[in-house]
Write an enzyme that holds these catalytic residues in place. Structure first.
Site, PDB file in Angstrom:
ATOM      1  N   HIS A 169       0.808  -1.226   0.000  1.00  0.00           N
ATOM      2  CA  HIS A 169       0.000   0.000   0.000  1.00  0.00           C
ATOM      3  C   HIS A 169       0.838   1.272   0.000  1.00  0.00           C
ATOM      4  O   HIS A 169       0.337   2.337   0.313  1.00  0.00           O
ATOM      5  CB  HIS A 169      -0.960   0.056   1.202  1.00  0.00           C
ATOM      6  CG  HIS A 169      -2.156  -0.806   1.057  1.00  0.00           C
ATOM      7  ND1 HIS A 169      -3.415  -0.422   1.431  1.00  0.00           N
ATOM      8  CD2 HIS A 169      -2.295  -2.055   0.574  1.00  0.00           C
ATOM      9  CE1 HIS A 169      -4.272  -1.392   1.190  1.00  0.00           C
ATOM     10  NE2 HIS A 169      -3.603  -2.397   0.676  1.00  0.00           N
TER      11      HIS A 169
ATOM     12  N   ASP B 135     -10.320  -2.678  -6.119  1.00  0.00           N
ATOM     13  CA  ASP B 135      -9.783  -3.553  -5.092  1.00  0.00           C
ATOM     14  C   ASP B 135     -10.575  -3.262  -3.822  1.00  0.00           C
ATOM     15  O   ASP B 135     -11.178  -2.195  -3.671  1.00  0.00           O
ATOM     16  CB  ASP B 135      -8.292  -3.311  -4.889  1.00  0.00           C
ATOM     17  CG  ASP B 135      -7.591  -4.539  -4.326  1.00  0.00           C
ATOM     18  OD1 ASP B 135      -8.277  -5.418  -3.769  1.00  0.00           O
ATOM     19  OD2 ASP B 135      -6.357  -4.617  -4.417  1.00  0.00           O
TER      20      ASP B 135
END
Length: 786
Positions: A220, A286
């Site tokens: 991330h 996502d």
């Protein structure tokens, strides 16, 4: 008389458009999101980022009058017996269809990275192992079987394959990726797409784009790459899977690129994907990715603004559950803050896909094909393909003392915390490691032989002893946690026991590696990033102890990433690498150790010499290689493409049809491969391109083709590659376009990416004008074995 949207003789686009014209705003929005039943519980650990902070249980009855776009993971959220799961899904779909005025069911999606992520389903090797096979046909066959099993129980969409190119193997999701080379990733990923979709399951490419190139290999994290690296390394596998594979869905990545989140990037999701590449499927978020525009990226100050940004960029479906694309988006449309035409655009794409799946047909039934018969998600045919895939993926890295294959009657000490643990075979997106760990009372659901058990079966005349040697690798049991007097005593005791076992043996097999998990609950897997590439936990100390005994040590690695092995490279008798090889991984690795299987795997990622000096992949320009300007040598211990065999091969009579070629021409090159040993074996011929001079800095070498060549002893075969000049294109134009420029090239026939492994180099000169090429260029170098 049926409405046009119910007329199966009409094109899907027309049917979808007619249905859309009859829908209210609420009904259209309902098609753009889904629900994730059971995921909002406060019990258990997250299986998606910030799951319990963002997700919440919804009132399904309140949603159903408007319809529903998606059902999230009906099999992959909690353990359910396959037949009961299929029946429950059928009841839910019947309820959804009867609850809305058009009778539209939901698209049910599941994870299928290493097989259908359901309790009792076959666990195939992880994608890094697919890359090690260099065998697209076999990967496609596995995907076909996976897709058929999913479709049989009522699933429509699979969230796979991952076609991210590994840029730094410290990244925890390296195990989910296919390798560090875009051509290998693209060809293997495309084969998976074709196989899955041939069974009627929508393949979903992820993560679009740049996710694997994060700063510091942290999950991330932001991505700092230039447009040329993006175009040359990151995008080609997606491009190939869309144009060559026909992928019908794409999932946006969590990351930003140069400050623009993928979920809010219209250039990426619309201009490039749709307008340039011609993609006509659906773009799905996502999990919670739309919400993250507000919560993580902070480019929106409300769920409504996040929804508007994502929708405008090209996101069609919000997964895993309804949030931003629900009431917030509805209110924004009615307030004039978001154009309803954007809702129509996304809804039309979703409805067209439902039409293609048969979900809008008048004869659609909620009952899946598998019912009412008994449902077996791990039948013999799937185990057999899983075994073959595992066998082809095992890489023999070194065999310096020729101790392999193991002698049938040898005294063998099998040492290591993973030797007798079935979890050592399984990646983080397998059901047992993804969900099953939250249900320790439940059987694993499939038979997963350990390496210890498989070796005992493989070598019944051998005297095999076992010692754990050290604690299993993991955040709670690794070296960092081994503090205090009692821990030190336990470690010393285990090491002493392992040393005794090794000393009393003819050979010691050290079984080391990873245990997969999620978000810090493993040493490999999503959110399990590594600070360096040292073997996790106490395993390095264990290996030192075993080597000190003087007994020949065979290192077997069961991992989700490569680890630095340089400090032991001159001491080990042999080294075998397997990347989470699945439920049949134990017998596959044991077969390689015994010699029943002649290893043919090749490294899809380089194996580093030292644990630092990362990131490094073989795709380096001259300044990325070792040189006198730096004291750090990034040269790997084992290069991309490396792998040994128990037989030998000769590469003979290389030739090309032409020494000069137009910048829009093609030529064939051939060589003969002969098995000069005494065992049947498979050679992997790799074709690399070297461009001595180019307008921009280029990798010294890059893979453009490969072929597996199985041969009996003494047998030979001709390998032919068809090279098109388009394969020499690279991002060189001022506007970022790809060019093919005239000048010298070198086509290298090699057994790995290392200069020392180039068997033959064929010079080739491109002549004529410089060409600018686009997505219509040749993407693949066909290989034929005769």
């Amino acid at each position: 008389m049926p409405h046009p949207w119910q007329d199966t003789s009409l094109p899907a686009e027309d049917r979808a458009a007619d249905l859309l014209s009859r829908m209210t705003l609420e009904e259209k929005l309902a098609q753009l999101a889904g629900v994730w039943p059971g995921s909002g519980s406060t019990e258990g650990e997250d299986v998606a980022p910030l799951q319990h902070q963002v997700n919440e249980e919804v009132d399904l009855d309140a949603l159903l009058p408007h319809g529903l776009g998606q059902l999230t993971r009906p099999f992959g959220t909690a353990p359910v017996e396959p037949g009961e799961g299929a029946a429950a899904l059928a009841r839910t779909q019947a309820r959804i269809a009867s609850g809305n005025r058009f009778g539209i069911p939901a698209v049910a999606h599941e994870e299928c990275l290493t097989g259908f992520a359901a309790w009792g389903a076959t666990v195939f090797p992880t994608p890094l192992a697919w890359g090690a096979t260099f065998d697209p046909a076999l990967v496609g066959r596995a995907a076909e079987l996976i897709g058929a099993s999913m479709r049989a129980v009522g699933i429509h969409q699979g969230l796979s394959p991952v076609v991210d190119v590994v840029r730094d193997p410290r990244w925890g999701r390296t195990e989910e990726s296919i390798g560090e080379d875009p051509y290998l990733v693209g060809t293997i990923g495309t084969a998976y797409v074709r196989g899955l979709q041939s069974a009627g399951i929508i393949a979903t490419l992820k993560h679009f784009a740049g996710y694997s190139a994060s700063r510091g290999a942290r999950n991330h994290a932001p991505v700092s790459i230039g447009p040329r690296e993006l175009a040359d390394v990151i995008l080609p596998p997606f491009e190939m899977a869309v144009l060559e594979g026909g992928a019908r869905s794409v999932m946006h990545a969590y990351n930003d690129i140069d400050g623009v989140p993928s979920a809010a990037n219209p250039w990426l999701l619309t201009e490039l994907l749709r307008e340039r590449w011609g993609f006509t499927g659906t773009v799905v978020s996502d999990y919670f990715g739309v919400s993250f525009l507000e919560l993580n990226h902070r480019v929106a100050d409300s769920p409504a603004r996040a929804a508007g940004l994502a929708l405008a960029a090209g996101v069609d479906v919000e997964l895993p559950a309804v949030h931003c694309f629900a009431t917030p988006l509805r209110d924004a449309v009615r307030a004039g803050e978001v154009d309803e035409a954007l809702v129509d655009r996304a809804a039309l794409r979703v409805l067209r896909q439902k039409c293609e799946l048969g979900l809008l047909d008048p004869d659609w039934s909620a009952t899946p094909p598998a019912l009412p018969q008994a449902v077996d998600l791990d039948p013999p045919v799937m185990r057999e393909v899983a075994r073959q895939l595992a066998e082809e993926s095992v890489v023999l890295l070194a065999n310096d003392r020729q101790v392999l294959p193991l002698a049938p009657g040898a005294r063998i000490a099998v040492v290591g915390p993973l030797a007798d643990d079935p979890a050592a075979m399984l990646g983080c997106y397998t059901f047992p490691r993804h969900v099953g760990v939250e249900h320790p009372e439940l059987p694993i659901g499939i038979d997963v032989p350990t390496l210890l058990a498989a070796l005992r079966a493989e070598l019944p005349d051998a005297r095999i002893t076992h010692a754990e040697g050290c604690a299993p690798p993991g955040p709670a049991t690794g070296a960092a946690a081994a503090t205090g007097a009692s821990a030190a005593v336990a470690t010393e005791s285990r090491l002493a026991q392992a040393a005794r076992a090794a000393s009393d043996a003819d050979v010691c097999v050290a079984v080391l590696g990873d245990l997969s998990g999620l978000f810090g609950r493993g040493t490999s897997g999503e959110g399990c990033d590594a600070a360096d590439l040292e073997l996790p936990g106490e395993q390095g100390a264990l290996l030192d102890t075993l080597l000190a005994t003087g007994t020949p040590v065979v290192l077997v690695l069961l991992t989700g990433r490569p680890y630095a092995l340089g400090r032991w490279s001159d001491l080990l008798a042999a080294t075998v690498q397997a990347f989470f090889p699945g439920e049949e991984g134990g017998p596959a690795v044991a077969g390689v150790l015994s010699g029943r299987v002649n290893p043919s795997g090749r490294l899809p990622v380089s194996v580093p010499y030292t644990p630092g000096g990362q990131p490094w992949t073989y795709l380096q320009p001259p300044l990325g290689l070792h040189g006198g300007a730096s004291s750090v040598d990034p040269t790997p211990l084992h290069p991309f493409g490396h792998g040994l065999s128990y037989t030998t091969f000769a590469w003979e009579a290389p030739e090309a049809d032409a020494a000069t070629l137009a910048t829009d021409g093609e030529t064939a090159l051939r060589l003969t491969v002969r098995n000069t040993g005494e065992r049947p074996g498979t050679e992997v011929v790799q074709l690399y391109l070297h461009q001595p001079v180019a307008r921009t800095v280029r990798p010294v070498t890059r893979l453009i083709g490969y072929a597996r060549v199985p041969l009996a002893p003494g047998e030979s075969a001709e390998v032919q590659f068809t090279f098109h000049a388009d394969l020499a294109s690279y991002p060189g134009a001022p506007d970022g376009g790809r060019i093919v420029e005239p000048g010298p090239l070198e086509l290298r026939l090699a057994s790995s990416s290392a200069d020392a492994d180039v068997r033959h180099a064929l010079p080739l000169t491109l002549t004529g004008p410089e060409r600018t090429v686009d997505h219509r260029r040749r993407l693949v170098c066909p290989a034929e074995v005769k």
